[in-house]
Design a protein around this motif. Structure first.
Motif, mmCIF file in Angstrom:
data_model
loop_
_atom_site.group_PDB
_atom_site.id
_atom_site.type_symbol
_atom_site.label_atom_id
_atom_site.label_comp_id
_atom_site.label_asym_id
_atom_site.label_seq_id
_atom_site.Cartn_x
_atom_site.Cartn_y
_atom_site.Cartn_z
ATOM 1 N N UNK A 124 -11.024 3.652 -2.164
ATOM 2 C CA UNK A 124 -9.875 2.758 -2.023
ATOM 3 C C UNK A 124 -9.295 2.388 -3.391
ATOM 4 N N UNK A 125 -10.153 2.083 -4.348
ATOM 5 C CA UNK A 125 -9.671 1.728 -5.691
ATOM 6 C C UNK A 125 -8.969 2.907 -6.356
ATOM 7 N N UNK A 126 -9.545 4.102 -6.237
ATOM 8 C CA UNK A 126 -8.929 5.286 -6.846
ATOM 9 C C UNK A 126 -7.585 5.581 -6.181
ATOM 10 N N UNK A 127 -7.511 5.389 -4.887
ATOM 11 C CA UNK A 127 -6.258 5.631 -4.170
ATOM 12 C C UNK A 127 -5.170 4.682 -4.646
ATOM 13 N N UNK A 128 -5.492 3.409 -4.735
ATOM 14 C CA UNK A 128 -4.517 2.419 -5.196
ATOM 15 C C UNK A 128 -4.116 2.698 -6.639
ATOM 16 N N UNK A 129 -5.085 2.996 -7.475
ATOM 17 C CA UNK A 129 -4.806 3.321 -8.874
ATOM 18 C C UNK A 129 -3.867 4.524 -8.981
ATOM 19 N N UNK A 130 -4.075 5.510 -8.122
ATOM 20 C CA UNK A 130 -3.244 6.710 -8.160
ATOM 21 C C UNK A 130 -1.838 6.409 -7.649
ATOM 22 N N UNK A 131 -1.719 5.503 -6.692
ATOM 23 C CA UNK A 131 -0.387 5.112 -6.223
ATOM 24 C C UNK A 131 0.380 4.359 -7.312
ATOM 25 N N UNK A 132 -0.338 3.511 -8.055
ATOM 26 C CA UNK A 132 0.294 2.704 -9.100
ATOM 27 C C UNK A 132 0.652 3.560 -10.315
ATOM 28 N N UNK A 133 -0.280 4.394 -10.740
ATOM 29 C CA UNK A 133 -0.065 5.274 -11.894
ATOM 30 C C UNK A 133 -0.407 6.706 -11.490
ATOM 31 N N UNK A 134 0.527 7.399 -10.836
ATOM 32 C CA UNK A 134 0.246 8.749 -10.336
ATOM 33 C C UNK A 134 -0.085 9.752 -11.444
#
Length: 119
Positions: A88-98
């Motif tokens: 979940x954290x990696x997914x959110x991080x990737x959405x914020x900074x692709x």
């Protein structure tokens, strides 16, 4: 009557066990993420869709695995919970900074867990 038995026989050969179904969904999510990563320049909209699908898969997986009625040992439940938090954290991080390389860990986790489920 024999038509019904024949139809059942065909379906029973194709039906997946719950573990196989979980593995198939994890592979589907990994495949979507891999497609985005492989064609990164053209995936500005596809990244969020692939990440959202992966998060839904992990929400269901983590919920089922960590439920009080789950027969899994407590240590396995805890490990799945920790792994899902990372996802979940990696997914959110990737959405914020692709960044394409951020998807590699998610793809690998899905493949590894699917392989474990398939035994």
């Amino acid at each position: 009557m024999s038509y019904g038995a024949s139809a059942y026989a065909k379906v029973s050969q194709v039906a997946l066990s719950p573990r196989e179904a979980e593995a198939a969904v994890l592979i589907k999510a990994a495949t979507r993420l891999q497609a985005v990563q492989s064609d990164w320049a053209n995936q500005s909209a596809g990244i969020n869709e692939a990440l959202n699908f992966n998060q839904k898969v992990w929400t269901v997986l983590a919920g089922a695995a960590t439920a009080p009625e789950s027969p899994l040992p407590v240590t396995v439940k805890n490990e799945i919970a920790q792994l899902s938090i990372f996802v979940f954290r990696r997914s959110i991080d990737t959405m914020v900074e692709p960044q394409a390389e951020k998807l590699s860990a998610l793809i690998n986790i899905n493949h590894q867990l699917a392989a474990g489920l398939r035994g």
